[in-house]
Write a protein that holds these residues in place. Structure first.
Motif, short mmCIF file in Angstrom:
data_model
loop_
_atom_site.label_atom_id
_atom_site.label_comp_id
_atom_site.label_asym_id
_atom_site.label_seq_id
_atom_site.Cartn_x
_atom_site.Cartn_y
_atom_site.Cartn_z
N ASP A 1 7.20 1.09 -13.75
CA ASP A 1 7.81 -0.19 -14.09
C ASP A 1 8.86 -0.65 -13.08
N TYR A 2 9.32 0.25 -12.20
CA TYR A 2 10.40 -0.12 -11.29
C TYR A 2 9.93 -1.19 -10.29
N CYS A 3 10.56 -2.34 -10.35
CA CYS A 3 10.23 -3.47 -9.46
C CYS A 3 8.74 -3.81 -9.49
N ASN A 4 8.09 -3.59 -10.65
CA ASN A 4 6.65 -3.81 -10.71
C ASN A 4 6.26 -5.28 -10.66
N SER A 5 7.22 -6.19 -10.83
CA SER A 5 6.89 -7.62 -10.69
C SER A 5 6.44 -7.95 -9.27
N LEU A 6 6.81 -7.10 -8.30
CA LEU A 6 6.37 -7.31 -6.92
C LEU A 6 4.88 -7.06 -6.75
N TYR A 7 4.28 -6.34 -7.69
CA TYR A 7 2.86 -6.00 -7.58
C TYR A 7 1.95 -7.13 -8.04
N PHE A 8 2.50 -8.21 -8.52
CA PHE A 8 1.67 -9.31 -9.00
C PHE A 8 0.81 -9.86 -7.86
N GLY A 9 -0.49 -9.86 -8.06
CA GLY A 9 -1.39 -10.41 -7.06
C GLY A 9 -1.87 -9.42 -6.00
N VAL A 10 -1.46 -8.15 -6.08
CA VAL A 10 -1.94 -7.17 -5.10
C VAL A 10 -3.40 -6.83 -5.40
N ASP A 11 -4.04 -6.13 -4.48
CA ASP A 11 -5.44 -5.77 -4.65
C ASP A 11 -5.64 -4.96 -5.92
N GLN A 12 -6.75 -5.22 -6.59
CA GLN A 12 -7.04 -4.53 -7.84
C GLN A 12 -7.21 -3.02 -7.64
N CYS A 13 -7.66 -2.61 -6.47
CA CYS A 13 -7.81 -1.17 -6.23
C CYS A 13 -6.47 -0.47 -6.25
N SER B 1 8.97 4.90 -16.05
CA SER B 1 10.05 4.22 -15.32
C SER B 1 9.66 3.99 -13.87
N ARG B 2 8.90 4.92 -13.28
CA ARG B 2 8.44 4.74 -11.91
C ARG B 2 7.38 3.64 -11.82
N ASN C 1 0.83 -1.21 0.00
CA ASN C 1 0.00 0.00 0.00
C ASN C 1 0.86 1.26 0.00
N LYS C 2 1.83 1.31 0.92
CA LYS C 2 2.66 2.51 1.04
C LYS C 2 3.56 2.68 -0.19
N GLN C 3 4.03 1.59 -0.75
CA GLN C 3 4.88 1.67 -1.93
C GLN C 3 4.10 2.26 -3.11
N ILE C 4 2.91 1.76 -3.34
CA ILE C 4 2.11 2.26 -4.47
C ILE C 4 1.66 3.69 -4.21
N SER C 5 1.35 4.02 -2.96
CA SER C 5 0.99 5.40 -2.64
C SER C 5 2.16 6.34 -2.92
N SER C 6 3.37 5.89 -2.62
CA SER C 6 4.56 6.70 -2.88
C SER C 6 4.77 6.90 -4.38
N VAL C 7 4.57 5.83 -5.16
CA VAL C 7 4.73 5.93 -6.62
C VAL C 7 3.69 6.88 -7.20
N VAL C 8 2.45 6.78 -6.75
CA VAL C 8 1.39 7.65 -7.25
C VAL C 8 1.68 9.11 -6.88
N LYS C 9 2.13 9.34 -5.67
CA LYS C 9 2.39 10.71 -5.22
C LYS C 9 3.51 11.36 -6.03
N THR C 10 4.65 10.66 -6.18
CA THR C 10 5.77 11.23 -6.92
C THR C 10 5.45 11.37 -8.41
N SER C 11 4.71 10.41 -8.96
CA SER C 11 4.35 10.49 -10.38
C SER C 11 3.40 11.65 -10.65
#
Length: 338
Positions: free
Chosen positions: A189-201, A186-187, A147-157
């Motif tokens: 895609d960075y380590c986006n393989s870790l997002y496999f299976g996370v919540d759709q939201c 690039s943000r 959650n925090k990782q994706i929130s950080s990516v969304v905020k910086t993007s």
């Protein structure tokens, strides 16, 4: 119930963090030297013997040390961890670096109901326990929800998109597209393989960032349908970009282009007797007990995604051919194009 505990430590050289190179007066070579990372890795190589003595797994990233061990309800695990940290601190004091206690963090992974009262098990190490830690610019949490990782990516993007909107009138379209790929894609895609299976939201939040970037580049309005725009730009949606990354790692693992520890996680299916599927380049799918987390592991996700590809893709001979055909395949699936 066995859980996994991870300890992240940070070293100090003199009064400066050691990041791939050290100060010019340090023992490990001049700052910026190509040999400094290798020399420093060799210098701290003997640390591995300390971890092996305590039967603890570890990773070393320049100035960061990470150790892993299963944590049980008794005190044996924490005693081994405390003894190991004590030996590490002694070794560092004898070899000039020092341990940065302010950046020493402990994270316990496991089911949420089993993490209650974990501080009593950790004892004096409980003060270092964290619900989330940053590792190689990725924020990990003890539930692998990101959650925090994706929130950080969304905020910086989103911040970068506001800045890019101001410079768009001054850049040609081709250059502006390169800038979008540099600062936004690039943000995503960075380590986006870790997002496999996370919540759709959570994936939806990342997709909204990509949609905003596409609208900014093409000049579309906020309520214009975005699917035709992404298709015209040949931009794969976020969910397909995650699968693309995992499958690319899988191809590299099967063809000797990936590290050994990844190649060992995938295995070509070899049936006991000669059958038609023996020549299909299928992978063995290991069984896993935890569906919510086990299916997200590379050893399980990679074979499942690989086996779903058509034979022409699984039989690709070069990485360039595989990437081209895989993107075309995913574009067809994402936008229903022929």
């Amino acid at each position: 119930m066995v859980q996994v505990i991870s300890v992240k430590e940070n070293l100090l050289c003199s009064s400066r963090p050691v990041l791939l190179s050290c100060s010019p007066t340090s023992l490990w070579g001049p700052q910026g030297s190509l040999l400094s990372p290798i020399i420093f890795a060799l210098y701290q190589l003997s640390l591995g013997s300390i971890f092996k003595k305590h039967n603890i797994s570890f990773h070393c990233f320049a100035d960061d040390l990470e150790i892993y061990l299963p944590l049980k309800s008794n005190k044996d695990s924490t005693n081994a961890l405390s003894s190991c940290l004590k030996d590490v601190k002694t070794w560092l004091e004898l070899n000039f670096p020092t341990l940065n206690n302010n950046k020493t963090e402990i994270m316990v992974f496991g089911q949420s109901d089993l993490l209650d009262g974990i501080d009593s098990v950790l004892g004096p190490l409980a003060s270092y326990s964290r619900p989330s830690v940053r590792n190689l610019r990725v924020i990990f949490d003890n539930g692998f929800k990101f959650n925090k990782q994706i929130s950080s990516v969304v905020k910086t993007s989103s911040f970068q998109l506001r800045l890019l909107a101001k410079v768009k009138p001054y850049l040609p379209p081709k250059d502006f597209e390169r800038v979008i790929h540099l600062f936004i894609m690039s943000r995503l895609d960075y380590c986006n393989s870790l997002y496999f299976g996370v919540d759709q939201c959570l994936l939806r939040r990342l997709q909204l960032v990509q949609n905003a970037a596409a609208r900014l580049f093409t000049g579309k309005r906020r309520y214009d349908h975005i699917t035709p725009v992404l298709a015209s730009l040949h931009w794969l949606p976020v969910a397909f970009r995650i699968k693309f990354k995992i499958l690319l790692f899988t191809f590299k693992s099967l063809h000797g282009l990936a590290p050994k520890y990844m190649s060992e996680l995938v295995c070509i299916h070899a049936p006991a007797r000669e059958i038609r599927s023996a020549q299909q380049m299928l992978l063995d799918v290991p069984r896993c007990r935890q569906k919510t987390k086990g299916d997200r592991a590379f050893a399980v996700a990679a074979p499942n995604l690989w086996n779903s590809l058509p034979l022409s893709l699984r039989s690709a001979q070069s990485i360039d051919q595989f990437k081209t055909q895989l993107k075309t395949h995913f574009l067809t699936l994402a936008f229903n194009t022929d």
